[in-house]
Design a protein around this motif. Structure first.
Motif, short mmCIF file in Angstrom:
data_model
loop_
_atom_site.label_atom_id
_atom_site.label_comp_id
_atom_site.label_asym_id
_atom_site.label_seq_id
_atom_site.Cartn_x
_atom_site.Cartn_y
_atom_site.Cartn_z
N TYR A 325 69.89 -8.11 76.44
CA TYR A 325 70.72 -7.63 77.56
C TYR A 325 69.93 -7.33 78.82
CZ TYR A 325 73.62 -6.86 73.47
OH TYR A 325 74.31 -7.03 72.31
N GLY A 326 68.62 -7.51 78.78
CA GLY A 326 67.82 -7.17 79.96
C GLY A 326 67.41 -5.71 79.93
N LEU A 327 66.36 -5.41 80.66
CA LEU A 327 65.84 -4.05 80.65
C LEU A 327 66.78 -3.10 81.40
CD1 LEU A 327 63.45 -2.14 80.01
CD2 LEU A 327 62.49 -2.79 82.22
N LYS A 328 67.08 -1.99 80.75
CA LYS A 328 67.90 -0.95 81.39
C LYS A 328 67.34 0.40 80.97
CE LYS A 328 72.62 -0.52 82.92
NZ LYS A 328 73.27 0.69 82.55
N GLU A 329 66.97 1.18 81.95
CA GLU A 329 66.25 2.42 81.68
C GLU A 329 67.16 3.64 81.73
OE1 GLU A 329 61.66 2.76 82.69
OE2 GLU A 329 62.90 2.48 84.46
N GLN A 330 66.74 4.64 80.97
CA GLN A 330 67.38 5.95 81.07
C GLN A 330 66.27 7.00 81.13
OE1 GLN A 330 69.48 7.40 77.63
NE2 GLN A 330 70.78 8.75 78.85
N VAL A 331 66.38 7.91 82.05
CA VAL A 331 65.40 8.99 82.17
C VAL A 331 66.11 10.31 81.91
CG1 VAL A 331 63.71 10.13 83.65
CG2 VAL A 331 64.10 7.67 83.86
N ILE A 332 65.64 11.03 80.92
CA ILE A 332 66.22 12.33 80.59
C ILE A 332 65.21 13.41 80.96
CG2 ILE A 332 67.06 13.80 78.73
CD1 ILE A 332 67.80 11.17 77.25
N ILE A 333 65.62 14.31 81.81
CA ILE A 333 64.74 15.43 82.18
C ILE A 333 65.42 16.70 81.68
CG2 ILE A 333 63.62 16.68 84.06
CD1 ILE A 333 63.92 14.00 85.67
N ASP A 334 64.81 17.36 80.75
CA ASP A 334 65.43 18.53 80.14
C ASP A 334 64.36 19.59 79.90
OD1 ASP A 334 66.76 20.41 78.73
OD2 ASP A 334 67.61 19.04 77.24
N LYS A 335 64.37 20.61 80.77
CA LYS A 335 63.36 21.66 80.68
C LYS A 335 63.51 22.50 79.40
CE LYS A 335 61.06 21.40 84.64
NZ LYS A 335 59.62 21.19 84.68
N ASP A 336 64.66 22.36 78.75
CA ASP A 336 64.86 23.09 77.51
C ASP A 336 64.03 22.51 76.37
OD1 ASP A 336 66.46 25.00 78.44
OD2 ASP A 336 68.35 24.11 77.76
N ILE A 337 63.54 21.30 76.55
CA ILE A 337 62.72 20.68 75.50
C ILE A 337 61.31 21.24 75.62
CG2 ILE A 337 61.79 18.52 74.62
CD1 ILE A 337 64.33 17.15 75.71
N LYS A 338 60.95 22.04 74.64
CA LYS A 338 59.65 22.73 74.70
C LYS A 338 58.67 22.15 73.69
CE LYS A 338 61.23 26.11 77.41
NZ LYS A 338 60.76 26.29 78.78
N ASP A 339 59.09 21.17 72.96
CA ASP A 339 58.25 20.68 71.88
C ASP A 339 58.24 19.15 71.90
OD1 ASP A 339 57.13 21.63 69.03
OD2 ASP A 339 58.17 19.70 68.84
N PRO A 340 57.08 18.53 71.74
CA PRO A 340 57.01 17.06 71.77
C PRO A 340 57.88 16.40 70.69
CG PRO A 340 54.82 18.03 71.95
CD PRO A 340 55.75 19.15 71.64
N ASP A 341 57.94 17.02 69.52
CA ASP A 341 58.77 16.43 68.46
C ASP A 341 60.24 16.39 68.85
OD1 ASP A 341 56.59 15.96 66.87
OD2 ASP A 341 56.72 17.90 65.87
N GLU A 342 60.67 17.45 69.52
CA GLU A 342 62.07 17.50 69.96
C GLU A 342 62.34 16.38 70.95
OE1 GLU A 342 63.01 21.34 71.55
OE2 GLU A 342 65.06 20.76 72.08
N ALA A 343 61.38 16.15 71.84
CA ALA A 343 61.53 15.07 72.82
C ALA A 343 61.57 13.72 72.11
CB ALA A 343 60.38 15.12 73.82
N GLU A 344 60.75 13.57 71.10
CA GLU A 344 60.71 12.30 70.37
C GLU A 344 62.02 12.05 69.63
OE1 GLU A 344 57.15 11.75 68.09
OE2 GLU A 344 58.14 10.34 66.74
N ASP A 345 62.54 13.10 68.98
CA ASP A 345 63.82 12.96 68.28
C ASP A 345 64.92 12.52 69.23
OD1 ASP A 345 62.64 13.71 65.95
OD2 ASP A 345 63.35 15.80 66.00
N LEU A 346 64.93 13.13 70.42
CA LEU A 346 65.96 12.80 71.41
C LEU A 346 65.81 11.36 71.89
CD1 LEU A 346 68.33 13.70 73.14
CD2 LEU A 346 66.71 14.54 74.83
#
Lengths: 504, 117
Positions: A325-346
């Motif tokens: 489908y071609g490259l399509k990006e999403q950027v999520i900025i969430d200051k509530d994410i305090k842990d790298p694992d949480e960011a990875e899960d998301l």
């Protein structure tokens, strides 16, 4: 056959509505199940009967329902009246009551600041329900997925459950018995097969609009102490740091150097020994008329102690989706994410959910079905490109009017994946704003807690009576001046009320 | 106003652990538009309640009795319930308007009921 409904408001039967709608919905839709009922309000018949906060229950069945046969029917919704509109026009007064089901409770209450670490999803949900939720229970179902870390900061329970659902590809809803279900998608079969025989009209929308096959997740940032050492060569005055420095201390031969900010002033202040250029990551030892020569001599050890700014950033992409489908990006900025694992899960859950185009189906059904959003159905419409596919039921809309009930054309279902609408964007903006405003909230914050309550004890004087009894010349036993008269129980005359009063 | 402001406040204080509560009924021959805080306008007699009945849910009824000798020759125009001897608090007051005359052949019972709603 035909559909028959039964409506109770505050446990009293009100089946004389003109038209009505009941929408059964799940968390994915950003909405609760809800209802709208219209009644003819001639002479203000229902004005004093329906009010905000009244409980509404709606049943449906393929035979006439009475209060004694409700168990035969299917309960579609238990909700609360949240809005009442009375419209008068000529001889036609209409009263309209609308409201949400008990999902409202989940949308009205927040989860207090708390971090859950290495806990099963179902245990987190159970804890939230035990602590905060009233009027709604949780049917704990094993999900078996451990959440490494998740932080809630006064997000509503609805939004908190939605975050959890997004992480584990689950869905949730509150049923008509006020029980919350949180299960994997496509877990419970509704038994419904949609094909050419029972679908009145069908609308399939497939879109690339919400596709994302490359996802960035930015969480919070942390300051981390860091030390670098250099050996001066006696010539160079500029030393390059590894990171942009915060709270910097520079020691030259073990002595603290007095610092300043590069380009902060035209003239270097007297006594300044070094300058920090934050964006260039430079430590610049100064020399000149005002400052004197502060360039470290050859062989001297320079120690830079500072805080480096470490971000939580996770990045992932689905190469097969990019190819298709071609490259399509999403950027999520969430200051509530305090842990790298949480960011990875998301990041992983977003890729899994969005790396393929979304397909949403809307089907008007012919016939009698008792459907609950959250269950799945099977669709076989080969001409529409859907052959024996199992799709999650996102929403069931029951529209009641007399003709539709007779025609059995009451139900409209939304299937598979919801395509975002303007309301979803607004919801995201509001949630994002809340996150920004609440970014400094922490679960260790000391809270000064005030609890206010008030109730009324209304004392009412039900009445007073002044009573007389004819005694002639006698007195009665027990009275203070008794002198050989009669016993109270043997006296002939009854007491009569002379006057009475009181406030009622 | 049958239940006086002193009585309303007294209930609140009682709920907070106060020890003062009605124990007496008084009758009188005076008249007043509003209730006194501490007693009738012209008290004739004050007695400990004959009975205090709380058998009906959310209700309390106080009963006061006077025999025919005690009432002989008196004119009743007011009554109330109080927490103690003169100078105490009057929690309930009623003025009858027209007096009731007792000629020695009638005894008197007054029943006052409060309800919590």
């Amino acid at each position: 056959m035909a559909y028959y409904t039964f409506v109770k408001i505050n446990d009293i039967e009100y089946n004389e509505y003109v038209t009505g709608d009941v929408v059964s919905s799940i968390g994915e839709n950003n909405t609760s199940s809800n209802f709208t009922l219209h009644y003819e309000n001639n002479n203000g018949r229902y004005t004093d009967l329906f009010d905000i906060g009244d409980e509404v229950q709606v049943w449906i069945h393929n035979a006439v329902l009475t209060s004694g046969t409700l168990a035969n029917g299917t309960k579609l919704l238990t909700g609360i009246v949240e809005k009442r509109v009375i419209k008068g026009k000529g001889n036609k007064d209409i009263i309209t009551i609308t409201g949400r089901d008990y999902t409202a409770r989940l949308q009205d209450i927040t989860v207090q600041p708390e971090v859950y670490t290495s806990q099963l999803v179902e245990d987190i949900i159970e804890d939230i329900f035990n602590k905060y939720v009233e009027d709604v229970t949780y049917d704990k179902t094993a999900i078996g997925v451990t959440i490494t870390r998740i932080t809630f900061k006064h997000s509503t329970i609805f939004d908190s459950l939605k975050r959890l659902a997004n992480l584990v590809n689950a869905t949730f809803w509150v049923d008509a018995d006020r029980v919350t279900h949180f299960v994997f998608k496509n877990t419970t079969d509704s038994g419904l097969l949609i094909n050419n025989t029972n679908s009145l009209d069908v609308n399939w929308t497939k879109t690339r609009k919400e596709l994302a096959n490359q996802v960035w997740v930015y969480g919070d940032r942390y300051l981390d102490g860091y030390t670098q050492t250099f050996t001066a060569d006696g010539i160079g005055s500029v030393f390059l740091l590894d990171y942009k420095p915060h709270s910097t201390l520079i020691n030259v031969s073990g002595l603290l150097s007095k610092g300043g900010i590069a380009n902060f002033a035209q003239e270097v202040q007297s006594g300044t020994q070094h300058l920090i250029s934050f964006n260039d990551r430079h430590v610049i030892f100064v020399s000149g008329t005002n400052a004197g020569n502060n360039i470290p001599v050859s062989g001297v050890t320079i120690s830079a102690e500072y805080d480096r700014d470490l971000p939580i950033v996770k990045f992932g992409r689905d190469r097969s989706s990019i190819k298709a489908y071609g490259l399509k990006e999403q950027v999520i900025i969430d200051k509530d994410i305090k842990d790298p694992d949480e960011a990875e899960d998301l990041m992983k859950s977003q890729l899994a959910e969005q790396s393929n185009p979304k397909l949403e189906g809307n089907v008007n059904l012919d016939g009698i079905y008792y459907l609950v959003a959250g269950n799945f159905c099977t669709v076989n419409k080969p001409n529409d490109g859907v052959t024996n596919q199992q799709y999650n039921i996102l929403e069931v809309n029951y529209s009641f009017d007399k003709e539709a009930l007779l025609r059995e054309e009451v139900i409209k279902v939304k299937l598979n994946k919801r395509i975002r609408q303007l309301t979803d964007e607004l919801k995201d903006i509001i949630t994002g704003l809340k996150g920004l405003r609440g970014s400094d909230i922490d679960e260790t914050d000391l809270i000064t807690r005030f609890e206010f309550d008030e109730d009324q004890l209304q004392l009412q004087n039900d009445g007073w009576f002044v009573k007389q009894r004819f005694t002639g010349s006698e007195t009665l036993w027990g009275m203070s001046t008794w002198s050989g008269g009669l016993w109270d129980g043997s006296y002939d005359y009854a007491r009569t009320t002379t006057i009475s009063g009181g406030e009622f | 106003m049958p239940i006086t402001e002193v009585g309303q406040s007294g209930v609140c204080i009682l709920l907070a652990g106060g020890a003062s509560y009605p124990g007496y009924m008084a009758i009188g021959s005076g008249s007043g538009v509003t209730a006194n805080a501490t007693g009738l306008y012209a008290e004739l007699s004050r007695k400990i309640f004959t009975d205090t009945d709380t058998t009906t849910l959310r209700k309390i009824t106080w009963v006061g009795d006077w025999n025919s000798f005690e009432m002989s020759g008196l004119e009743l125009t007011e009554f109330g319930i109080l927490t103690g001897s003169p100078g105490s608090e009057m929690w309930h007051y009623e003025n009858l308007g027209n007096p009731i005359t007792f000629d020695g052949t009638n005894e008197l019972r007054i029943e006052i009921t409060w309800e919590v709603i």
